[in-house]
Design a protein around this motif. Sequence first.
Motif, PDB file in Angstrom:
ATOM      1  N   TYR A  91      -4.921   5.120   2.918  1.00  0.00           N
ATOM      2  CA  TYR A  91      -4.040   4.319   2.064  1.00  0.00           C
ATOM      3  C   TYR A  91      -4.743   3.911   0.780  1.00  0.00           C
ATOM      4  CZ  TYR A  91      -6.752   0.199   3.465  1.00  0.00           C
ATOM      5  OH  TYR A  91      -7.767  -0.703   3.661  1.00  0.00           O
ATOM      6  N   LYS A  97       0.840  -1.203   0.000  1.00  0.00           N
ATOM      7  CA  LYS A  97       0.000   0.000   0.000  1.00  0.00           C
ATOM      8  C   LYS A  97       0.873   1.251   0.000  1.00  0.00           C
ATOM      9  CE  LYS A  97      -3.507  -2.250   2.950  1.00  0.00           C
ATOM     10  NZ  LYS A  97      -2.750  -3.470   3.323  1.00  0.00           N
ATOM     11  N   GLU A 141      -4.070   0.567  -2.171  1.00  0.00           N
ATOM     12  CA  GLU A 141      -3.265  -0.601  -2.510  1.00  0.00           C
ATOM     13  C   GLU A 141      -2.577  -0.420  -3.860  1.00  0.00           C
ATOM     14  OE1 GLU A 141      -6.407  -0.727  -1.518  1.00  0.00           O
ATOM     15  OE2 GLU A 141      -6.786  -2.414  -0.156  1.00  0.00           O
ATOM     16  N   TRP A 196       0.782   4.731   1.810  1.00  0.00           N
ATOM     17  CA  TRP A 196       0.128   5.311   2.976  1.00  0.00           C
ATOM     18  C   TRP A 196       0.312   6.832   2.981  1.00  0.00           C
ATOM     19  CZ3 TRP A 196      -2.321   2.069   6.545  1.00  0.00           C
ATOM     20  CH2 TRP A 196      -2.049   0.699   6.420  1.00  0.00           C
ATOM     21  N   GLN A 226     -11.146   0.866   4.168  1.00  0.00           N
ATOM     22  CA  GLN A 226     -10.512   1.903   3.346  1.00  0.00           C
ATOM     23  C   GLN A 226     -11.389   3.137   3.247  1.00  0.00           C
ATOM     24  OE1 GLN A 226      -9.686   0.661  -0.686  1.00  0.00           O
ATOM     25  NE2 GLN A 226      -7.809   1.855  -0.733  1.00  0.00           N
TER      26      GLN A 226
END
Length: 470
Positions: free
Chosen positions: A434, A112, A436, A114, A424
């Motif tokens: 975040y 991910k 992915e 962030w 998410q």
Amino acid sequence: MRGQSIHNLSDFPVSNTVSPAASLLSNYVHIASETGNEKEAADFMMLQCRNKGLVIEKITYKKGSYNFAASLYPLNLHKPNIIFLNHMDVVPSGDPANWKHPPYEGFIDDGKVWGRGSLDMKGPAIIQLSAIERFVQLAQKEDLPYNVTLLCVSGEETGGAKGSAIVAKNFKELFTPAIVIGEGGSGIEKVSFLPKGKTYFGVSIIEKKPLWLKLSCSLHSAGHASIVGKNYANLHLINGLHKLVMMRQPIKMTSEAMLMFRSTGNIVGGLRGFTIKHINWLIFKPFLNHYVYQNPELESILCNTITVSNLGNADASPNQNAQKATALVDCRLLPGTSPEEMINFINRKIKDTLLHVSIVQQGPNQITTQPEFFFEKLAKAIKQTYTNAEVVPILFPASNDNSYYRAAGCPVYGLNPIIMSPLQIKSIHNNDEYIELEKIDKGIEVLETFLRSILILPDATRSSTTMHQQ
């Protein structure tokens, strides 16, 4: 280091190969571009766009109002234009100690990226840019039927007054828009009232109208808190706010919501599909009430919402009774509800003549974009990328800049072309935001497939489609 725009990915522990798009996003998140401080982000994005061969046009470029376009062709050619809208500003990050990784490091970990803005909306902006980039060389060789533009604006998080409200003026004359695609719906894998095993993508065709109100009470009562009794400003405000937050908003079945239900019912089929398609029938009212008030995502689509976002008093000592109390309230209005109706509703419910309600700010009027040619192309691209996906038009329960461009007479859809988990979604405007790495690549694939289906057409189809859009 907060505010530094360029860093090396080798500075971070990256276990897997990182794509150029993810690397670019990491650098972009590294810039702390809270609303009103977008210059470094604008400079960064403009440089990336110029390096990728896009034509830059500054719309406004001054403190607090950095807005620019980056296109395959110059805007003054007035080619029909597919415009991808994004905003460069982010909300404040709060205390970095509450984050898993520092909010402005663009840290790559656990597959991910962030950081603040990784999902809202720097990640989607990099997805848009990466998809457009793949057509630069083709546009240099061929006269494509459409221009494609990345439109980067400021100030979206505080209502768009320094961004889209300015850009939308004379928008049709400058941009020759065929369609605008901004932020909005996304993919959700688990929807409580729908069959399992499919991913449901919502493409927003309208958003709720933001209405920010101030509730205030001024009451000259005893100054010392020990002798104030039961009649003072803070108590009036607390009682009024309690009534607002505890009551259920009535369900309103808008035409946009019914379009969503009918489209979903056609997908589901059978008895459940029939029920969903005709959910506005009186016989299904108990079913509707049960599911709406048990499912926040449905409630936000079918009800106006009222959220207390801020409470305030003048600075005073703990034993000093405040003579004035204020609260800021965030309202999101369904189509067909005016600010005056919401204020009258609030006054009827709180029943306190000492509480004054005033408008702080409101968004533009809502206009619906009906599903058409570009909607179908987006839906087909989503289904090609996510093989188990279904796509429906939705009323987006939040508010964004899309309404400014609809008000300017342009068709607008809202789409973040990725699947979002409930966790998410909760990270938006929250700690530990975040996106992915895999979803970045998938999002690029959706938009590239969409553009390819429109830009690369057989000659006969290209000619007729271009004439239709003009």
